[in-house]
Design an enzyme around this catalytic site. Sequence first.
Site, mmCIF file in Angstrom:
data_model
loop_
_atom_site.group_PDB
_atom_site.id
_atom_site.type_symbol
_atom_site.label_atom_id
_atom_site.label_comp_id
_atom_site.label_asym_id
_atom_site.label_seq_id
_atom_site.Cartn_x
_atom_site.Cartn_y
_atom_site.Cartn_z
ATOM 1 N N ASN A 272 45.818 39.881 51.369
ATOM 2 C CA ASN A 272 46.820 40.343 50.413
ATOM 3 C C ASN A 272 47.941 39.304 50.270
ATOM 4 O O ASN A 272 48.487 38.847 51.288
ATOM 5 C CB ASN A 272 47.448 41.651 50.880
ATOM 6 C CG ASN A 272 48.530 42.143 49.923
ATOM 7 O OD1 ASN A 272 48.251 42.512 48.795
ATOM 8 N ND2 ASN A 272 49.779 42.107 50.372
ATOM 9 N N GLU A 273 48.263 38.971 49.046
ATOM 10 C CA GLU A 273 49.411 38.119 48.701
ATOM 11 C C GLU A 273 49.627 36.978 49.695
ATOM 12 O O GLU A 273 50.699 36.875 50.311
ATOM 13 C CB GLU A 273 50.679 38.975 48.535
ATOM 14 C CG GLU A 273 50.530 39.999 47.414
ATOM 15 C CD GLU A 273 51.839 40.630 46.931
ATOM 16 O OE1 GLU A 273 52.903 40.350 47.514
ATOM 17 O OE2 GLU A 273 51.767 41.391 45.947
ATOM 18 N N PRO A 274 48.628 36.060 49.828
ATOM 19 C CA PRO A 274 48.800 34.921 50.747
ATOM 20 C C PRO A 274 49.939 33.998 50.317
ATOM 21 O O PRO A 274 50.404 33.177 51.130
ATOM 22 C CB PRO A 274 47.443 34.206 50.674
ATOM 23 C CG PRO A 274 46.860 34.611 49.353
ATOM 24 C CD PRO A 274 47.332 36.024 49.133
ATOM 25 N N ALA B 85 44.093 37.912 45.486
ATOM 26 C CA ALA B 85 45.073 38.991 45.670
ATOM 27 C C ALA B 85 46.504 38.464 45.770
ATOM 28 O O ALA B 85 47.328 38.976 46.524
ATOM 29 C CB ALA B 85 44.725 39.841 46.908
ATOM 30 N N HIS C 297 48.302 40.158 41.328
ATOM 31 C CA HIS C 297 49.312 41.202 41.145
ATOM 32 C C HIS C 297 50.378 40.713 40.171
ATOM 33 O O HIS C 297 50.617 39.512 40.070
ATOM 34 C CB HIS C 297 50.017 41.514 42.483
ATOM 35 C CG HIS C 297 49.082 41.912 43.579
ATOM 36 N ND1 HIS C 297 49.447 41.895 44.906
ATOM 37 C CD2 HIS C 297 47.796 42.336 43.545
ATOM 38 C CE1 HIS C 297 48.422 42.309 45.641
ATOM 39 N NE2 HIS C 297 47.407 42.568 44.848
#
Length: 490
Positions: free
Chosen positions: A183-185, A221, A248
């Site tokens: 998620n959101e690296p 992501a 996102h």
Amino acid sequence: MSKLIISLFVVVLFVLQLVSSQQCETGSVQFTSDLSNLSDWDHYWERTVGSGHAVLALREDWRRALALSHEKLGFQSVRFHGIFDDDLSVVQLDSNGSIIYSWYDVDQAYDYIVELGMAPYVELSFMPELLASGNATIFHYKGNITPPKNYTQWSNLIQAFITHVVDRYGMDVVSQWQFEIWNEPNCGFWSSDQTNYFKLLLETFNAIKSIYPQLSVGGPATCQSAWIPETLAFAKANGIQLDFVSTHEYPTDIQPLQRNIMKQVLTNSRQQVGPNMKLYYSEYNDGLFFRHDTTYASAFIMFNIPDVYGIADIFSWWCFSDVFEEQGQQSVPFNQGFGLLTIYDIPKPSFKAFELLHETGKMRANVTGEHPTAGVFTTLSDDEIMVIIYNHNIPDAPIANETICVTLENIQGTITDSYLRRIDHDNCNPIATWTAMGEPEYPTKSQIDQLKAAAEFNYQPIDFNQNGNSLTFTLEVMPQGVAAVTFKFQ
Ligand SMILES: *[C@@H]1O[C@H](CO)[C@@H](O)[C@H](O)[C@H]1NC(C)=O
Ligand SMILES: *[C@@H]1O[C@H](CO)[C@@H](O)[C@H](O)[C@H]1NC(C)=O
Ligand SMILES: *[C@@H]1O[C@H](CO)[C@@H](O)[C@H](O)[C@H]1NC(C)=O
Ligand SMILES: *[C@@H]1O[C@H](CO)[C@@H](O)[C@H](O)[C@H]1NC(C)=O
Ligand SMILES: *[C@@H]1O[C@H](CO)[C@@H](O)[C@H](O)[C@H]1NC(C)=O
Ligand SMILES: *[C@@H]1O[C@H](CO)[C@@H](O)[C@H](O)[C@H]1NC(C)=O
């Protein structure tokens, strides 16, 4: 005397006829919808909804809220962080110091979701401490955000996990799931850099595909629609074919705010991935400025869902419930948390907007008409026409009460029933009721019942003028207001 009554009667009839022959009032905002000009209305926004982290799936209040969201809003899958977090005890050591796995808590979470008739949208995160290269964590619940110290151990975990869920739920079921890598690296959820994220992406992708090539695996992501060209270039250079690209966007990511920013950004991402790649927006909502409890969110939803239609394959609202622990669980029932439901399951205006959307038909009728804040969309099912009217703008931009006149043309069949429901300052707005109560931090059972009642739809009659197979009606819609008019027909 009787002559006077008769002449009064004639005058009244004459006036009534004048009113009914009149179409839209001058000064009203006019929209026309042609019910013979139809296209598909895919409920793409129902595919996935966001949630607080994995361990919450073991809680009764989370489960109640998910069941309600599935039943009333039609959400088909649920995405959350942290399925490998140590609060689910997935990775342990045996008495000889060897790594072993425990799937009991994971099964408790997924069994419940599957029994509801939903699927998990699987986010593969975060790092079990025994596999971690460092101690950096995120949030109150301390998800470990470091790369694995040994990629063989990580790949072994991934393969053991995938094998377990395929054994438990069957390939027919699991082949419908999505597996998203981390998620959101790029936004604080990864203690390392892009190069090391891509290493994680490649190792994880290969770990899954080497045993079950038919599963759907993708990433990155990212937040803010970032790294899409880089991810596609990395995949190409390494000879892998991602099943989807996910990212996102929050409308507050780009300043100053713009009313149609979601459409601009999604269109750009679609151009980057091309027409054939699946594009998943696995998080979005009305913005990270905490208006989520207000009618701003419901009007945002009604403007954006038709506005971005046909661009993304998944558009997953973050999140369904205020049972949520990123900053620790909040006790105040209205705290502008991300949920569609407050704690105690009080539906916010946003929940009611998705409830109306779930009721919309599977065909959409063409609408003509333009206005800077007001808009209309019309859907059709076998026995129902739904007309949704919204009045939305970004904060501090011009918006006023609008008088909106809608004409429906080419109606098939006979109208047997009709009603109006609203979401606005005066309707489906429980935060106003809570404020009027003096903002109780711990509402009593009877206050909670009162707040739930204030959240419900108020069904009102709708006046309309029918003329053959067309009809016209006029409504006033407040700033950030939504009005839904339903016509049943046979
Ligand atoms: C039907 O709608 C499409 C766009 O959705 C428009 O291009 C077309 O002109 C409409 N056809 C008629 C007959 O109004
Ligand atoms: C630990 O190692 C011993 C000796 O190799 C073996 O007999 C025992 O079964 C192992 N225990 C576990 C839990 O694997
Ligand atoms: C994490 O912190 C614990 C306790 O301070 C320490 O024992 C451990 O070695 C650290 N782990 C890593 C990977 O740095
Ligand atoms: C990484 O883990 C694997 C599997 O446990 C092990 O065989 C290997 O020796 C480890 N590599 C290093 C460098 O420790
Ligand atoms: C409706 O059709 C018109 C042309 O007749 C077109 O400009 C407009 O985009 C269409 N609207 C929708 C919602 O399809
Ligand atoms: C807008 O309409 C509402 C409800 O009808 C009314 O209370 C409010 O005063 C109106 N506002 C303006 C600026 O006319």
